[in-house]
Motif scaffolding. Structure first.
Motif, mmCIF file in Angstrom:
data_model
loop_
_atom_site.group_PDB
_atom_site.id
_atom_site.type_symbol
_atom_site.label_atom_id
_atom_site.label_comp_id
_atom_site.label_asym_id
_atom_site.label_seq_id
_atom_site.Cartn_x
_atom_site.Cartn_y
_atom_site.Cartn_z
ATOM 1 N N LEU A 72 -67.818 88.887 96.568
ATOM 2 C CA LEU A 72 -68.904 87.873 96.149
ATOM 3 C C LEU A 72 -69.828 88.497 94.984
ATOM 4 C CD1 LEU A 72 -68.976 85.271 97.674
ATOM 5 C CD2 LEU A 72 -70.821 86.057 98.956
ATOM 6 N N PHE A 73 -69.991 89.700 95.184
ATOM 7 C CA PHE A 73 -70.880 90.268 94.140
ATOM 8 C C PHE A 73 -69.819 90.091 92.746
ATOM 9 C CE2 PHE A 73 -73.147 93.374 97.224
ATOM 10 C CZ PHE A 73 -73.751 92.415 97.457
ATOM 11 N N ALA A 74 -68.820 90.615 92.900
ATOM 12 C CA ALA A 74 -67.841 90.525 91.607
ATOM 13 C C ALA A 74 -67.662 89.196 91.043
ATOM 14 C CB ALA A 74 -66.648 91.125 91.772
ATOM 15 N N ALA A 75 -67.416 88.447 91.999
ATOM 16 C CA ALA A 75 -67.264 86.727 91.596
ATOM 17 C C ALA A 75 -68.524 86.287 91.040
ATOM 18 C CB ALA A 75 -66.819 86.045 92.836
ATOM 19 N N ALA A 76 -69.659 86.500 91.604
ATOM 20 C CA ALA A 76 -70.876 86.000 90.990
ATOM 21 C C ALA A 76 -71.322 86.578 89.709
ATOM 22 C CB ALA A 76 -72.129 86.379 91.803
ATOM 23 N N VAL A 77 -70.999 87.950 89.147
ATOM 24 C CA VAL A 77 -71.307 88.310 88.088
ATOM 25 C C VAL A 77 -70.194 87.619 86.906
ATOM 26 C CG1 VAL A 77 -70.758 90.325 86.220
ATOM 27 C CG2 VAL A 77 -71.975 90.604 88.498
ATOM 28 N N LEU A 78 -68.821 87.466 87.271
ATOM 29 C CA LEU A 78 -67.882 86.740 86.386
ATOM 30 C C LEU A 78 -68.133 85.475 86.197
ATOM 31 C CD1 LEU A 78 -64.500 88.466 87.771
ATOM 32 C CD2 LEU A 78 -65.608 88.819 85.811
ATOM 33 N N ILE A 79 -68.569 84.593 87.322
ATOM 34 C CA ILE A 79 -68.633 83.006 86.950
ATOM 35 C C ILE A 79 -69.867 82.813 86.056
ATOM 36 C CG2 ILE A 79 -70.200 82.550 89.032
ATOM 37 C CD1 ILE A 79 -67.278 80.506 87.647
ATOM 38 N N HIS A 80 -70.984 83.657 86.252
ATOM 39 C CA HIS A 80 -71.910 83.702 85.491
ATOM 40 C C HIS A 80 -71.769 83.688 83.841
ATOM 41 C CE1 HIS A 80 -74.350 83.179 89.140
ATOM 42 N NE2 HIS A 80 -75.265 82.547 88.320
ATOM 43 N N ALA A 81 -70.925 85.041 83.782
ATOM 44 C CA ALA A 81 -70.569 85.268 82.395
ATOM 45 C C ALA A 81 -69.663 84.084 81.816
ATOM 46 C CB ALA A 81 -69.919 86.454 82.460
ATOM 47 N N ALA A 82 -68.936 83.510 82.612
ATOM 48 C CA ALA A 82 -68.074 82.533 82.154
ATOM 49 C C ALA A 82 -68.729 81.272 81.780
ATOM 50 C CB ALA A 82 -66.940 82.215 83.242
ATOM 51 N N LEU A 83 -69.798 81.011 82.560
ATOM 52 C CA LEU A 83 -70.560 79.654 82.534
ATOM 53 C C LEU A 83 -71.323 79.873 81.201
ATOM 54 C CD1 LEU A 83 -71.600 76.754 83.400
ATOM 55 C CD2 LEU A 83 -73.388 78.000 84.568
ATOM 56 N N VAL A 84 -71.994 80.786 81.062
ATOM 57 C CA VAL A 84 -72.873 81.077 79.945
ATOM 58 C C VAL A 84 -72.125 81.080 78.464
ATOM 59 C CG1 VAL A 84 -73.190 83.396 79.768
ATOM 60 C CG2 VAL A 84 -75.204 81.768 79.049
ATOM 61 N N ALA A 85 -71.079 81.749 78.609
ATOM 62 C CA ALA A 85 -70.310 81.772 77.455
ATOM 63 C C ALA A 85 -69.692 80.614 76.902
ATOM 64 C CB ALA A 85 -69.233 82.947 77.361
ATOM 65 N N SER A 86 -69.261 79.945 77.873
ATOM 66 C CA SER A 86 -68.681 78.450 77.496
ATOM 67 C C SER A 86 -69.859 77.551 77.061
ATOM 68 C CB SER A 86 -68.016 77.899 78.892
ATOM 69 O OG SER A 86 -67.572 76.548 78.941
ATOM 70 N N HIS A 87 -70.836 77.603 77.783
ATOM 71 C CA HIS A 87 -72.004 76.740 77.231
ATOM 72 C C HIS A 87 -72.434 76.996 75.965
ATOM 73 C CE1 HIS A 87 -75.279 74.295 77.732
ATOM 74 N NE2 HIS A 87 -76.215 74.998 78.168
ATOM 75 N N VAL A 88 -72.742 78.407 75.586
ATOM 76 C CA VAL A 88 -73.359 78.774 74.355
ATOM 77 C C VAL A 88 -72.336 78.187 73.324
ATOM 78 C CG1 VAL A 88 -73.598 80.486 72.519
ATOM 79 C CG2 VAL A 88 -74.598 80.606 75.089
ATOM 80 N N ALA A 89 -70.990 78.303 73.524
ATOM 81 C CA ALA A 89 -69.823 78.006 72.497
ATOM 82 C C ALA A 89 -69.658 76.453 72.503
ATOM 83 C CB ALA A 89 -68.477 78.537 73.010
ATOM 84 N N ASN A 90 -69.584 75.865 73.597
ATOM 85 C CA ASN A 90 -69.505 74.237 73.473
ATOM 86 C C ASN A 90 -70.728 73.814 72.985
ATOM 87 O OD1 ASN A 90 -66.794 73.907 74.555
ATOM 88 N ND2 ASN A 90 -67.354 74.518 76.600
ATOM 89 N N GLN A 91 -72.091 73.991 73.457
ATOM 90 C CA GLN A 91 -73.196 73.351 72.811
ATOM 91 C C GLN A 91 -73.372 73.726 71.317
ATOM 92 O OE1 GLN A 91 -76.760 74.078 74.776
ATOM 93 N NE2 GLN A 91 -77.289 72.028 74.716
ATOM 94 N N THR A 92 -73.241 74.829 70.987
ATOM 95 C CA THR A 92 -73.133 74.996 69.421
ATOM 96 C C THR A 92 -72.016 74.251 68.675
ATOM 97 O OG1 THR A 92 -73.829 77.286 69.774
ATOM 98 C CG2 THR A 92 -73.099 76.692 67.652
ATOM 99 N N LEU A 93 -71.170 74.078 69.448
ATOM 100 C CA LEU A 93 -69.970 72.942 68.635
ATOM 101 C C LEU A 93 -70.606 71.424 68.774
ATOM 102 C CD1 LEU A 93 -67.157 72.641 67.330
ATOM 103 C CD2 LEU A 93 -66.364 72.406 69.900
ATOM 104 N N ALA A 94 -71.040 71.045 69.727
ATOM 105 C CA ALA A 94 -71.401 69.828 70.017
ATOM 106 C C ALA A 94 -72.695 69.499 69.080
ATOM 107 C CB ALA A 94 -72.087 69.531 71.580
#
Length: 403
Positions: free
Chosen positions: A321-343
């Motif tokens: 659960l610890f490892a999964a929490a780190v990965l999902i947050h890293a994935a979410l914020v990286a996706s968000h920064v990229a997608n919102q900059t594009l938008a």
């Protein structure tokens, strides 16, 4: 068409005319204030998630019976974005931010005094609908940033957003355990009032060209239809944010349930893993500026895909659960920064485009959260992980074919 009273002085972006120069702080201080204000207001959407068990106990209900309050907050935010965020292209931002701050403060106070679940849901919905201030500020940051550093500047505000989400879970859980969930909403009302009004005072004051009040809302279908990049960013973030929401809004039910039996305060500390997002955001902004948004989003989806089976394993193993929490947050914020900059750069109307983008994301999050509550009640934690997996497949699969 402009009226006779509209100023003839034009701004760099068509459709606006500054009335006077705003006395804004130094650029670094201005960006910091916006990031802090975004953190405080973004936290309002997630206040309920770590407090579900305390609310259920107070109202004499099972935790699963109040889990839908978390999805009400996200749905309210999506509705508020749909109606209020496009006004950033046509309305004086200073007055709009000040007015929404007052409405949010009143709704949070009503949440703190709610006599029952229904009244709480209504108040949370209104508070979330009005707390769209961050998405009025992000386009302003993108407009003011140099092109070669736009990703980094957007990432700074997004880091503030995720810091607010972490604070909502961690500090909200601790304060709720110590003082009761009602005081958490009351405290957030005070912080929102102070930071929201302080930010409104330093925003540039502009008189916009007159036209239909909700012209931006009416233009959304056309903007999406004529911008494939925006359309793709919307769907991919809806899938990513839906997967994260399904897992994160249900996590308190798992941690405080029979499998782990943690207290609300201890479960709230789990949100510290969300600090991963604040650490990854500046890195993601730099990668977007260097390699482009598409490559960053692809990598983010791979991280999220790895995190889902780890979350499933985390139903019985805390380390996973610890490892999964780190990965999902890293994935979410990286996706968000990229997608919102594009938008924000895909069209000539950034506030309207940003509305389409964030509404899509939060609609995906609200739908996934609601389905995750049902899945947890009927299928347990494995059902929640299944919902997250489906959202990721839809988000990527529906955009994999070029249009």
């Amino acid at each position: 068409m402009p009226s006779a009273s509209t100023s003839t002085t034009t701004s760099p972006r068509a459709g606006t005319a500054p009335v006077r120069q705003a006395r804004t702080p130094a650029p670094g201080l201005f960006l910091t204030l916006i990031a802090v204000c975004s953190a405080v207001t973004a936290a309002n959407i997630y206040l309920a998630a770590p407090l579900l068990s305390l609310m259920a106990r107070d109202f004499g209900s099972a935790p699963s019976a109040v889990a839908w309050i978390a999805s009400v907050a996200q749905l309210g935010y999506a509705v508020g974005l749909l109606f209020f965020a496009p006004l950033g292209d046509s309305v004086n931002r200073r007055r709009l931010v000040g007015g929404l701050t007052l409405v949010t403060t009143a709704a949070l106070a009503a949440s703190a005094a709610a006599p029952g679940i229904t009244a709480l849901a209504v108040a949370v919905f209104v508070a979330s609908a009005a707390t769209v201030i961050p998405q009025l500020l992000v386009p302003l940051v993108a407009e003011r940033a140099p092109a070669e550093r736009r990703g980094r500047h957007v990432a700074a505000v997004i880091a503030g957003l995720f810091a607010g989400i972490v604070a909502a879970r961690v500090l909200g859980g601790l304060a709720g355990q110590a003082f009761g969930w009602r005081w958490v909403f009351a405290g957030s009302a005070v912080l929102t009032l102070v930071l929201g009004l302080a930010t409104a005072l330093v925003l540039p004051s502009q008189r916009r060209r007159e036209g239909p009040l909700f012209a931006g809302l009416a233009a959304l279908p056309s903007v999406l239809r004529h911008s494939p990049d925006l359309w793709r960013a919307c769907l991919r973030q809806a899938g990513m944010f839906g997967a994260w929401s399904a897992l994160w809004t249900s996590l308190a039910l798992l941690l405080t349930g029979p499998e782990y039996g943690l207290s609300t305060a201890t479960a709230g500390l789990f949100g510290l893993f969300g600090l991963t997002a604040s650490a990854v955001a500046p890195l993601a902004g730099g990668l977007v500026d260097r390699f482009g948004a598409a490559r960053v989003v692809r990598s983010a989806y791979l991280l999220a895909a790895v995190s889902v089976p780890l979350f499933w394993l985390g139903g019985h193993t805390l380390g996973a659960l610890f490892a999964a929490a780190v990965l999902i947050h890293a994935a979410l914020v990286a996706s968000h920064v990229a997608n919102q900059t594009l938008a924000l750069t895909a069209t000539s109307t950034p506030a309207t485009a940003n509305t389409a983008y964030v509404v899509a994301g939060f609609a995906g999050g609200a739908g996934a959260s609601a389905l995750a509550g049902f899945a947890f009640s009927h299928f347990g934690w494995g059902g929640v992980c299944g919902v997250a997996a489906v959202w990721l497949v839809l988000g990527w699969g529906l955009t994999a074919v070029r249009r």
